[in-house]
Design an enzyme around this catalytic site. Structure first.
Site, mmCIF file in Angstrom:
data_model
loop_
_atom_site.group_PDB
_atom_site.id
_atom_site.type_symbol
_atom_site.label_atom_id
_atom_site.label_comp_id
_atom_site.label_asym_id
_atom_site.label_seq_id
_atom_site.Cartn_x
_atom_site.Cartn_y
_atom_site.Cartn_z
ATOM 1 N N LYS A 35 30.491 -38.924 -2.259
ATOM 2 C CA LYS A 35 30.065 -40.290 -1.927
ATOM 3 C C LYS A 35 28.648 -40.563 -2.446
ATOM 4 O O LYS A 35 28.346 -41.678 -2.868
ATOM 5 C CB LYS A 35 30.136 -40.530 -0.412
ATOM 6 C CG LYS A 35 31.549 -40.777 0.079
ATOM 7 C CD LYS A 35 32.055 -42.152 -0.355
ATOM 8 C CE LYS A 35 33.448 -42.500 0.088
ATOM 9 N NZ LYS A 35 34.560 -41.852 -0.586
ATOM 10 N N LYS A 76 44.045 -37.402 -8.154
ATOM 11 C CA LYS A 76 44.533 -37.801 -6.830
ATOM 12 C C LYS A 76 44.861 -39.282 -6.767
ATOM 13 O O LYS A 76 44.099 -40.106 -7.286
ATOM 14 C CB LYS A 76 43.414 -37.480 -5.828
ATOM 15 C CG LYS A 76 43.745 -37.797 -4.408
ATOM 16 C CD LYS A 76 42.529 -37.654 -3.522
ATOM 17 C CE LYS A 76 42.468 -38.814 -2.556
ATOM 18 N NZ LYS A 76 41.254 -38.868 -1.765
ATOM 19 N N LYS A 123 42.892 -45.158 -3.179
ATOM 20 C CA LYS A 123 42.570 -46.576 -3.303
ATOM 21 C C LYS A 123 41.252 -46.808 -4.040
ATOM 22 O O LYS A 123 40.995 -47.892 -4.518
ATOM 23 C CB LYS A 123 42.583 -47.273 -1.946
ATOM 24 C CG LYS A 123 42.023 -46.469 -0.820
ATOM 25 C CD LYS A 123 42.613 -46.865 0.519
ATOM 26 C CE LYS A 123 42.224 -45.816 1.557
ATOM 27 N NZ LYS A 123 43.070 -45.736 2.687
HETATM 28 P P1 TYM Z 1 42.296 -41.865 4.007
HETATM 29 O O1 TYM Z 1 42.270 -43.243 4.564
HETATM 30 O O2 TYM Z 1 41.590 -41.615 2.729
HETATM 31 O O3 TYM Z 1 43.789 -41.389 3.817
HETATM 32 C C1 TYM Z 1 44.710 -41.375 4.895
HETATM 33 C C2 TYM Z 1 45.567 -40.135 4.832
HETATM 34 O O4 TYM Z 1 46.260 -40.068 3.583
HETATM 35 C C3 TYM Z 1 46.021 -38.814 2.952
HETATM 36 N N1 TYM Z 1 45.970 -39.008 1.493
HETATM 37 C C4 TYM Z 1 46.671 -38.267 0.624
HETATM 38 N N2 TYM Z 1 47.531 -37.257 0.794
HETATM 39 C C5 TYM Z 1 48.100 -36.717 -0.317
HETATM 40 N N3 TYM Z 1 47.856 -37.158 -1.573
HETATM 41 C C6 TYM Z 1 46.994 -38.175 -1.792
HETATM 42 N N4 TYM Z 1 46.775 -38.602 -3.025
HETATM 43 C C7 TYM Z 1 46.345 -38.776 -0.668
HETATM 44 N N5 TYM Z 1 45.456 -39.788 -0.513
HETATM 45 C C8 TYM Z 1 45.229 -39.908 0.818
HETATM 46 C C9 TYM Z 1 44.680 -38.357 3.483
HETATM 47 O O5 TYM Z 1 44.552 -36.949 3.382
HETATM 48 C C10 TYM Z 1 44.740 -38.837 4.917
HETATM 49 O O6 TYM Z 1 45.433 -37.901 5.699
HETATM 50 N N6 TYM Z 1 39.003 -39.431 6.850
HETATM 51 C C11 TYM Z 1 40.354 -39.929 6.808
HETATM 52 C C12 TYM Z 1 40.687 -40.879 7.937
HETATM 53 C C13 TYM Z 1 40.448 -40.282 9.268
HETATM 54 C C14 TYM Z 1 41.231 -39.266 9.900
HETATM 55 C C15 TYM Z 1 40.599 -39.013 11.127
HETATM 56 C C16 TYM Z 1 42.380 -38.590 9.522
HETATM 57 C C17 TYM Z 1 39.423 -40.582 10.097
HETATM 58 N N7 TYM Z 1 39.514 -39.830 11.222
HETATM 59 C C18 TYM Z 1 41.125 -38.068 12.011
HETATM 60 C C19 TYM Z 1 42.900 -37.625 10.414
HETATM 61 C C20 TYM Z 1 42.258 -37.382 11.645
HETATM 62 C C21 TYM Z 1 40.544 -40.661 5.493
HETATM 63 O O7 TYM Z 1 39.612 -41.124 4.896
HETATM 64 O O8 TYM Z 1 41.825 -40.821 5.110
#
Ligand code: TYM
Length: 331
Positions: free
Chosen positions: A111, A194, A197
């Site tokens: 970031k 990967k 978004k």
């Molecule tokens: P975020 O919003 O980036 O993504 C949500 C979930 O989708 C998974 N993900 C993927 N898995 C496989 N391949 C990909 N290309 C891919 N892109 C996204 C992410 O691993 C995630 O599980 N920090 C987290 C949100 C969060 C969270 C939490 C998750 C906040 N608190 C507590 C679990 C538990 C995030 O930014 O996910």
């Protein structure tokens, strides 16, 4: 009954990476586990401090969750900012989180590179807020993609540290999980490792995408000039296409193109056409339902309210315990 929790930031629509990484398995667990699924709107402020349409974005994700099969009668589906106890636990965990370990976190380093103009304290303490999300319900299992592995490791560190410092055995050690197998990383379409978004234009396929949008993105996916020797190792962008195909197509289809690749007869145009059609088939049932849910604002509000009430009940219990453990006076 074991508690399972997962979350997503409302900074864009749900894509196939989110679905396969964190949602698909979750849906099958709703009957057997105590499931929490939330929308991480507080986390989204670390990258989008003045969101233009926060409520609309949250509602979109809510609609996408329901369309994907989350059942508000079985799982607790809620919005993070509705559960203020999370913020209190975040503060307590921050008191015992050290600058060095937070600075070493890979997502923080990424970031810093991506938004050097806004290296805020929320970014630095992103992992403690995530730990608070998980520990507030004392969750044991956390379905996530591979990219969240380190955050889960930090959550375990914070949980164990809390137990040790206050001489209790209160928080479990939550495990990142995807049904016992390896964590999933769905690749993007533009050569990026990967799907995400914020990984650039045309990289992600969203559950709400139209058939035209999918065809356009898939046909533009990066490829090379083709194999020149039988059974040659696939370069990353080609392996990515096969990876995506394995996610949405029939095994025979994947085998067919794999054989063509191995005999140097593959035509990427044909493979992409097939992949696009299989993706369209895959998302069609979701995109129809998403449209229906998005237009029913009253129902979405009802789901969020029900979820907030259930989540608060569990969170309040944890906060009462934590305050007592730390030594605050209970009136
Ligand atoms: P975020 O919003 O980036 O993504 C949500 C979930 O989708 C998974 N993900 C993927 N898995 C496989 N391949 C990909 N290309 C891919 N892109 C996204 C992410 O691993 C995630 O599980 N920090 C987290 C949100 C969060 C969270 C939490 C998750 C906040 N608190 C507590 C679990 C538990 C995030 O930014 O996910």
């Amino acid at each position: 009954m074991e508690t399972v929790l997962s979350g997503i930031r409302p900074t864009g629509n749900l894509h196939l990476g989110n679905y396969f990484g964190a949602l698909k398995n979750f849906i099958t667990m709703q009957n057997e586990y105590n499931c929490y699924f939330f929308i991480a709107d507080l986390h989204s402020l670390t990258t989008h401090p003045t969101p233009e349409n926060l409520q609309g974005n949250v509602r979109q994700i809510l609609a996408e969750y329901l369309a994907a099969g989350l059942d508000p009668e079985k799982a607790t589906i809620y919005v993070q900012s509705d559960v203020k106890e999370v913020i209190e636990l975040y503060l307590y965990l921050n008191m015992n989180a050290y600058l060095g370990e937070l600075e070493r976190c890979t997502s923080f380093k990424d970031k810093i590179r991506q938004q050097p103009q806004n290296v805020n304290a929320g970014l630095l303490t992103y992992p403690t807020l995530m730990a608070a999300d998980i520990l507030i319900h004392r969750a044991a299992k956390v379905p996530v993609g591979k990219d969240q592995e380190q955050h889960l490791e930090m959550t375990r560190t914070f949980a164990l540290r809390f137990n040790r410092m206050y001489k209790v055995d209160y928080f479990p050690e939550p495990q990142a999980f995807n049904f016992g197998k390896n964590l999933v990383k769905i690749p993007g379409l533009n050569g990026n490792g990967k799907m995400g978004k914020s990984e650039g234009e045309g990289n992600a396929i969203y559950l709400a995408d139209s058939p035209e949008a999918i065809r356009k993105k898939v046909m533009k996916a990066k490829t090379d000039s083709g194999p020149t020797e039988p059974n040659q190792k696939k370069p990353e962008e080609i392996e990515n296409l096969f990876h995506l195909m394995r996610a949405v197509s029939k095994p025979e289809t994947v085998q067919y193109f794999d054989d063509l690749y191995n005999s140097c007869q593959i035509r990427y145009g044909d493979m992409k056409k097939q992949l696009a059609e299989d993706m369209i088939q895959f998302v069609a049932p979701f995109s129809e339902k998403i449209k229906a849910y998005v237009s029913d604002k009253d129902y979405l509000d009802k789901v969020a309210k029900l979820g907030a009430d259930k989540a608060r009940e569990s969170a309040q219990k944890t906060i009462r315990d934590v305050r007592e453990i730390i030594g605050f006076k209970a009136y």
